[in-house]
Design a protein around this motif. Structure first.
Motif, short mmCIF file in Angstrom:
data_model
loop_
_atom_site.label_atom_id
_atom_site.label_comp_id
_atom_site.label_asym_id
_atom_site.label_seq_id
_atom_site.Cartn_x
_atom_site.Cartn_y
_atom_site.Cartn_z
N GLN A 1 -60.00 -51.65 -39.02
CA GLN A 1 -61.02 -52.25 -39.88
C GLN A 1 -62.02 -51.21 -40.36
OE1 GLN A 1 -63.06 -55.48 -38.02
NE2 GLN A 1 -64.41 -55.86 -39.78
N MET A 2 -62.38 -50.26 -39.47
CA MET A 2 -63.30 -49.19 -39.86
C MET A 2 -62.68 -48.33 -40.95
SD MET A 2 -66.12 -49.53 -38.17
CE MET A 2 -66.81 -47.96 -38.66
N MET A 3 -61.36 -48.06 -40.85
CA MET A 3 -60.68 -47.27 -41.87
C MET A 3 -60.67 -48.00 -43.21
SD MET A 3 -57.42 -45.65 -39.85
CE MET A 3 -56.77 -45.04 -41.39
N GLU A 4 -60.50 -49.31 -43.19
CA GLU A 4 -60.51 -50.08 -44.45
C GLU A 4 -61.89 -50.03 -45.11
OE1 GLU A 4 -59.22 -53.99 -43.55
OE2 GLU A 4 -57.14 -53.40 -43.13
N GLU A 5 -62.95 -50.07 -44.31
CA GLU A 5 -64.29 -50.00 -44.87
C GLU A 5 -64.56 -48.64 -45.50
OE1 GLU A 5 -67.05 -51.02 -41.82
OE2 GLU A 5 -66.37 -53.11 -41.66
N PHE A 6 -63.95 -47.58 -44.92
CA PHE A 6 -64.18 -46.22 -45.44
C PHE A 6 -63.13 -45.82 -46.47
CE2 PHE A 6 -67.26 -45.67 -42.13
CZ PHE A 6 -68.04 -44.60 -42.51
N TYR A 7 -62.21 -46.72 -46.80
CA TYR A 7 -61.16 -46.36 -47.75
C TYR A 7 -61.71 -45.87 -49.09
CZ TYR A 7 -56.96 -46.71 -50.60
OH TYR A 7 -55.93 -46.44 -51.45
N PRO A 8 -62.72 -46.53 -49.67
CA PRO A 8 -63.27 -45.99 -50.94
C PRO A 8 -63.84 -44.59 -50.77
CG PRO A 8 -63.98 -48.25 -50.61
CD PRO A 8 -63.33 -47.82 -49.33
N SER A 9 -64.45 -44.34 -49.65
CA SER A 9 -65.01 -43.00 -49.41
C SER A 9 -63.90 -41.97 -49.29
CB SER A 9 -65.88 -43.02 -48.15
OG SER A 9 -66.44 -41.75 -47.91
N PHE A 10 -62.80 -42.35 -48.63
CA PHE A 10 -61.66 -41.42 -48.52
C PHE A 10 -61.10 -41.09 -49.91
CE2 PHE A 10 -60.71 -43.53 -44.17
CZ PHE A 10 -61.67 -42.74 -43.57
N ILE A 11 -60.96 -42.12 -50.76
CA ILE A 11 -60.43 -41.91 -52.11
C ILE A 11 -61.37 -41.04 -52.93
CG2 ILE A 11 -59.77 -43.05 -54.25
CD1 ILE A 11 -57.79 -43.43 -51.96
N GLU A 12 -62.67 -41.31 -52.81
CA GLU A 12 -63.65 -40.56 -53.60
C GLU A 12 -63.66 -39.08 -53.23
OE1 GLU A 12 -68.52 -40.53 -54.36
OE2 GLU A 12 -67.58 -42.09 -53.13
N ASN A 13 -63.44 -38.78 -51.96
CA ASN A 13 -63.48 -37.38 -51.51
C ASN A 13 -62.09 -36.76 -51.40
OD1 ASN A 13 -66.45 -36.69 -50.52
ND2 ASN A 13 -66.04 -38.82 -49.94
N GLY A 14 -61.07 -37.47 -51.84
CA GLY A 14 -59.72 -36.91 -51.86
C GLY A 14 -59.14 -36.66 -50.49
N LEU A 15 -59.44 -37.56 -49.56
CA LEU A 15 -58.96 -37.40 -48.19
C LEU A 15 -57.79 -38.33 -47.92
CD1 LEU A 15 -62.30 -37.10 -46.18
CD2 LEU A 15 -60.52 -35.36 -46.36
N ASP A 16 -56.80 -37.81 -47.22
CA ASP A 16 -55.67 -38.61 -46.77
C ASP A 16 -55.89 -38.92 -45.28
OD1 ASP A 16 -53.29 -39.88 -46.36
OD2 ASP A 16 -52.11 -38.03 -46.18
#
Length: 461
Positions: free
Chosen positions: A307-322
């Protein structure tokens, strides 16, 4: 049961129940010699020596009396009197030649105590003197050994109170070092030992006063921070609401020029950052000083992390993180405060995104080891120096010293995360090297969680 004293008001005068340092100094500030430990030691040494000499004299007199009495008794028992001794056999059987010697007169004179027998035997005289010298040397040797043993015995006897007092002082120092500032060492003497005991009592009292003063100051500071953060948060929420409303209206109806809209966006971003700092400061003071109590409930750490990963998914996409999440078990039952844990792992993930975006990859792992859940968050960005790793959980500490808004926040995120993990009886540590920078969280599992894990393993088999 030991009762601690109530917290003192260190800002007001108070009377001390501790025994203070005794006044054993003269006008020049030197310790009076008659009260000094050196004088007491000399006195004990002289008394030990005197008692040793008196004991030696008593023992020597006793030995001579015993020897004298035993000698007289043995002579009276072994030899007959002069009147009872018959010399007829000697007189009848003495040899009349040039090489013979008449022993009769010598024995008679010896028995009559008129002339020593060794006067007539020169070789016997030397032998007797040699034996007497050996006995004298042997007696002197035993006297020296006995005197040394007696001196040590008397010295230890007379100075035993010094050693016992030193042990008592050492025990008192250990108790004070453990934090028992109510303990006082009794001042039993007026020498340096008594002065040390009194001064240690004064020192412990001053340390206690200093600690109480610092505690009170820290408490007042935290109350001030909490009050200010709370007072700032309320109007700041309104400011953010109005700024956000103006931005939406200006974008829809073009109420403001492009430059004005940019100014509104900057004001909104700065206000949003100020709100974040205020929330961090408010949370830190609450968590650090026990004002925020944890409310434990059952949760699944695997689902919680997903659930924490889903909440941070937009942040991962914005910073180009896999971001990848691997776990060796499907479920990890745990009892904890979900909101506080969410705040802690949110800070850890936010830190990983900010400092690991250059690595283009973020790895989260969860596993069970020795009745504990091990959660590891690894980023492959900049390497943290070793000297920074020791301070990375300190409040307001940032590895990037420029305190740029692009590379960090308030410097409270990791400190808050550490305190939340500790409230759950867990630990957190950081390692950094060529294999990435990892934050490793260890959360102990209770018996209920271990039982659920065992059932899960049996079902999987």
């Amino acid at each position: 049961m030991k009762h601690k004293k109530s917290v003192k008001n260190v800002l007001s005068p108070k009377t001390s129940s501790k025994q203070e340092c005794p006044d054993i100094k003269n006008q020049n500030g030197d310790i009076r010699f008659i009260h000094s430990f050196q004088f007491q030691l000399i006195k004990s040494t002289m008394l030990s020596l005197l008692l040793t000499v008196l004991t030696d004299i008593s023992l020597i007199l006793l030995v001579f009396l015993v020897l004298f009495a035993s000698r007289n008794f043995s002579e009276e028992k072994r030899l007959p009197s002069n009147e009872e001794y018959s010399f007829s056999g000697i007189e009848e059987n003495k040899i009349e030649d040039n090489n013979s010697y008449d022993y009769t007169d010598a024995i008679k004179n010896y028995l009559a105590k008129k002339e020593p027998l060794e006067e007539h035997f020169p070789s016997a005289k030397k032998l007797i003197r040699k034996q007497q010298l050996q006995k004298l040397l042997l007696l002197l040797f035993f006297m020296v050994i006995c005197s040394l043993a007696l001196f040590i015995f008397y010295f230890l006897l007379l100075t035993r109170h010094f050693s016992s007092y030193l042990v008592e002082i050492t025990s008192g120092i250990n108790k004070i070092a453990e934090g028992d500032f109510d303990h006082q060492i009794p001042v039993r003497t007026k020498d340096e030992l008594g002065m040390i005991a009194g001064c240690i009592n004064e020192m412990s009292e001053q340390i206690e006063e200093t600690i109480e003063l610092e505690r009170k100051t820290e408490q007042e500071k935290n109350q001030l921070i909490t009050s200010v953060a709370h007072d700032i948060r309320t109007p700041l929420t309104s400011i953010l609401g109005y700024l956000e409303l103006l931005l939406h209206k200006s974008e829809e109806k073009e109420l403001f020029s492009t430059q004005s809209q940019e100014y509104l966006r900057i004001a909104y971003d700065k206000s949003l950052r100020l709100m974040t700092l205020t929330e961090d400061l408010f949370t830190y003071t609450k968590v650090s000083f026990g004002e925020l109590k944890i409310q434990k409930q059952s949760l699944d750490l695997i689902m919680f992390l997903e659930q924490m990963m889903e909440e941070f998914y937009p942040s991962f996409i914005e910073n180009g993180l896999d971001c990848q999440f691997t776990h060796s078990i499907n479920s990890i039952p745990f009892r904890g405060d979900s909101s506080m844990l969410a705040r802690a792992f949110s800070n850890l993930l936010s830190n990983a995104v900010k400092y690991g975006k250059d690595g283009k990859e973020l790895l989260i792992t969860a596993d069970i080891l020795a009745d504990s859940a091990i959660i590891k968050i690894t980023n492959y960005g900049m390497i943290i120096p070793d000297n920074a790793l020791t301070h990375i959980f300190d409040r307001f500490y940032r590895v990037e010293n420029s305190r740029s808004l692009d590379t960090g926040g308030s410097g409270l995120g990791l400190s808050i995360a550490q305190r939340v993990i500790r409230l759950h009886n867990g630990t957190i540590r950081a390692i950094s090297g060529k294999d990435g920078t990892s934050f490793i969280v260890t959360l102990p599992l209770n018996s209920e969680s271990n039982h659920a894990l065992q059932l899960q393993k049996q079902v999987q088999k």
